[in-house]
Each structure stands twice: as structure tokens, then as C-alpha cells.
Write a protein that holds these residues in place. Structure first.
Motif, short mmCIF file in Angstrom:
data_model
loop_
_atom_site.label_atom_id
_atom_site.label_comp_id
_atom_site.label_asym_id
_atom_site.label_seq_id
_atom_site.Cartn_x
_atom_site.Cartn_y
_atom_site.Cartn_z
N ARG A 59 0.82 -1.21 0.00
CA ARG A 59 0.00 0.00 0.00
C ARG A 59 0.85 1.26 0.00
N THR A 60 1.91 1.23 0.78
CA THR A 60 2.77 2.41 0.85
C THR A 60 3.46 2.68 -0.48
N LEU A 61 3.96 1.63 -1.11
CA LEU A 61 4.61 1.80 -2.41
C LEU A 61 3.62 2.27 -3.47
N LEU A 62 2.40 1.73 -3.43
CA LEU A 62 1.39 2.17 -4.39
C LEU A 62 1.00 3.63 -4.16
N THR A 63 0.93 4.02 -2.90
CA THR A 63 0.61 5.41 -2.58
C THR A 63 1.67 6.35 -3.13
N ILE A 64 2.93 6.00 -2.89
CA ILE A 64 4.04 6.82 -3.41
C ILE A 64 3.97 6.90 -4.93
N ARG A 65 3.73 5.75 -5.57
CA ARG A 65 3.64 5.73 -7.02
C ARG A 65 2.52 6.63 -7.52
N ASP A 66 1.36 6.56 -6.87
CA ASP A 66 0.22 7.34 -7.34
C ASP A 66 0.43 8.84 -7.12
N LEU A 67 1.08 9.22 -6.03
CA LEU A 67 1.38 10.63 -5.82
C LEU A 67 2.36 11.13 -6.88
N GLU A 68 3.31 10.29 -7.25
CA GLU A 68 4.23 10.66 -8.32
C GLU A 68 3.47 10.88 -9.63
N ARG A 69 2.47 10.04 -9.87
CA ARG A 69 1.67 10.18 -11.09
C ARG A 69 0.85 11.46 -11.08
N VAL A 70 0.38 11.86 -9.90
CA VAL A 70 -0.32 13.14 -9.80
C VAL A 70 0.59 14.27 -10.28
N GLY A 71 1.85 14.23 -9.82
CA GLY A 71 2.81 15.23 -10.27
C GLY A 71 3.02 15.20 -11.77
N ASP A 72 3.05 14.00 -12.34
CA ASP A 72 3.21 13.87 -13.80
C ASP A 72 2.03 14.52 -14.53
N HIS A 73 0.84 14.34 -13.99
CA HIS A 73 -0.33 14.96 -14.63
C HIS A 73 -0.27 16.49 -14.51
N ALA A 74 0.27 16.98 -13.40
CA ALA A 74 0.44 18.43 -13.27
C ALA A 74 1.38 18.96 -14.35
N VAL A 75 2.44 18.21 -14.63
CA VAL A 75 3.37 18.61 -15.69
C VAL A 75 2.67 18.58 -17.04
N ASN A 76 1.81 17.57 -17.26
CA ASN A 76 1.05 17.53 -18.51
C ASN A 76 0.21 18.79 -18.68
N VAL A 77 -0.43 19.23 -17.59
CA VAL A 77 -1.23 20.45 -17.63
C VAL A 77 -0.35 21.64 -17.99
N ALA A 78 0.82 21.72 -17.36
CA ALA A 78 1.75 22.82 -17.65
C ALA A 78 2.21 22.76 -19.10
N ALA A 79 2.49 21.57 -19.60
CA ALA A 79 2.96 21.41 -20.97
C ALA A 79 1.91 21.87 -21.97
N ARG A 80 0.66 21.48 -21.74
CA ARG A 80 -0.41 21.89 -22.65
C ARG A 80 -0.68 23.39 -22.54
N THR A 81 -0.47 23.93 -21.35
CA THR A 81 -0.65 25.37 -21.17
C THR A 81 0.41 26.14 -21.95
N LEU A 82 1.66 25.69 -21.89
CA LEU A 82 2.73 26.33 -22.65
C LEU A 82 2.44 26.27 -24.14
N TYR A 83 1.98 25.12 -24.60
CA TYR A 83 1.62 24.97 -26.02
C TYR A 83 0.47 25.91 -26.37
N MET A 84 -0.51 26.00 -25.48
CA MET A 84 -1.68 26.85 -25.71
C MET A 84 -1.27 28.31 -25.85
N ILE A 85 -0.36 28.76 -25.00
CA ILE A 85 0.01 30.18 -24.98
C ILE A 85 0.92 30.55 -26.15
N ASP A 86 1.92 29.69 -26.39
CA ASP A 86 3.00 30.12 -27.27
C ASP A 86 3.32 29.12 -28.39
N ASN A 87 2.44 28.17 -28.61
CA ASN A 87 2.68 27.16 -29.65
C ASN A 87 4.02 26.46 -29.43
#
Length: 225
Positions: free
Chosen positions: A191-219
Motif C-alpha cells: 500500500r505504501t509503495l502504491l501510494t508513493i507511485r500514485d502521488l508521483e503520477r499526480v505530479g506527472d499529470h500536473a506537468v502535462n497540464v503545464a505542458a499543454r498550457t505552454l503549447y496553448m500560450i506560445d505554440n
């Protein structure tokens, strides 16, 4: 359709997506609290309410498709709608990860023991950092902040390293048990390892949001991977 009405639709789309992100982050925060405190009632409500996020995702997906089909956007508007479409997908998946975290809380019958088992692994601090990352990524989307998108990607690298250290700590504890871990202990490790993994994935999704935002603003697709 008059131009001002079209612009109003674009404005409402962004506002609705920001509202969805607020709900997702709230659920993630409550799931983290339930995991730490063993509050099974709260965890069960989060699991049961997952359909609400899914339904909101489908509504916003329909809004994006409608704008594509009826308005045939070009240039900046096209990038905005396409990026928004991708961002709601990341938000829906963060909602799924919140459900995972809540389910781990439900499964942990001896959660108080588990909280004390790994003193070097601060799941709460790690979770709060990832939630802030999502919130800051959405704020960059709301305000067209290009600088913040790069900062978010850099902060996620730090979170990834924290997750790696936390996982190594858990595994070292298991190895140190020298085969004496019982089934309950092994489940706690999992459970602890899965929790750590899932929190890391949350961070990855935040980066995805940032990446799409950068593309949206400045191509600029530099952060898209």
C-alpha cells in the motif's frame, strides 16, 4: 454565431475547467487526509463520488467537441480548445488517483500502525507538494503564465526524486526484516509503495497540464512528452 458569444463560450470553458480542478484537488486532499488518519467514512465517500468527476469530464469533453465541430477554431483558439481537452483528461485521471488513495485507506485496517511504520516516509508532505503542483499548474492555465510552466516541470523533478527516496526507504525496511514480515506487513509495504507511485503520477499529470498550457500560450511543445 456572433463573435462575442463565441468568446463567451471560450471563457466559460476555461472557468468550468478551473472549477473541475478545484473539485479534483479537494477530493485528492481529503483522500490524503483519510489515508493518514484512517478515516474510512471519508474515504468511502470519495470512492462513491468518483462518478461525479467522470460525468463532469464527459460534459466538458462534449463542450470541447462542440466548439471544434461548430466553430472550426484556428490559431490560438484552436490551441486553447485542444489543450483544454487534454487538460480535462489529466484532471479526470487525478480524480482516479484520489480514489486509489481513498481505497488504500479503506483497505488499511490497521492504518494507525502503518502511519508509524515508516518514520522516514512523509506521505502527507509528499501529497501536499503534489496537490500544490496541480493547483499551480491550473493557475498557470488560468493566467497564461509561461514562466510558471517551466517552474512546475522543475519542481516535479524534485518530487520524483523524493518519491524514489521514499520507495527505497520502504524497500530497505522490507529487506531488513530478513524474511520475517507477515502478510499484514507485506500488505502495508504494498500500500505504501502504491501510494508513493500514485502521488508521483499526480505530479506527472500536473506537468502535462503545464505542458499543454505552454503549447496553448506560445505554440511551444517543449514540455510535451
Amino acid at each position: 454565431m456572433p463573435r462575442n458569444e463565441y468568446q463567451e463560450q471560450l471563457y466559460r470553458l476555461r472557468e468550468d475547467i478551473l472549477e473541475m480542478s478545484d473539485v479534483v484537488c479537494q477530493r485528492l486532499r481529503r483522500a490524503l487526509e483519510a489515508y493518514e488518519t484512517g478515516d474510512e467514512a471519508t474515504a468511502e465517500r470519495i470512492v462513491a463520488g468518483d462518478h461525479e468527476i467522470n460525468e463532469r469530464y464527459l460534459e466538458l469533453e462534449g463542450d470541447c467537441i462542440g466548439l471544434f465541430a461548430l466553430q472550426q477554431p484556428v490559431a490560438g483558439d484552436l490551441r486553447f480548445i485542444a489543450s483544454s481537452f487534454k487538460i480535462i483528461t489529466d484532471l479526470e485521471r487525478i480524480g482516479d488517483l484520489a480514489v486509489n488513495l481513498a481505497q488504500y485507506a479503506i483497505d488499511a485496517a490497521e492504518s494507525a500502525v502503518e502511519r508509524d511504520r515508516y518514520p522516514d516516509v512523509d506521505v502527507t508532505a509528499l501529497g501536499k507538494r503534489t496537490i500544490r503542483l496541480v493547483e499551480d499548474a491550473m493557475n498557470a492555465y488560468a493566467t497564461d503564465d509561461m514562466t510558471a510552466t517551466h517552474e512546475i516541470a522543475a519542481r516535479d523533478d524534485e518530487i520524483d526524486e523524493q518519491c524514489a527516496r521514499a520507495s527505497r526507504s520502504v524497500v530497505r525496511d522490507l529487506v531488513a526484516s530478513d524474511g520475517e514480515a507477515d502478510d499484514a506487513a507485506l500488505e502495508a509495504v504494498s500500500r505504501t509503495l502504491l501510494t508513493i507511485r500514485d502521488l508521483e503520477r499526480v505530479g506527472d499529470h500536473a506537468v502535462n497540464v503545464a505542458a499543454r498550457t505552454l503549447y496553448m500560450i506560445d505554440n511551444d511543445d517543449e514540455l510535451i512528452y
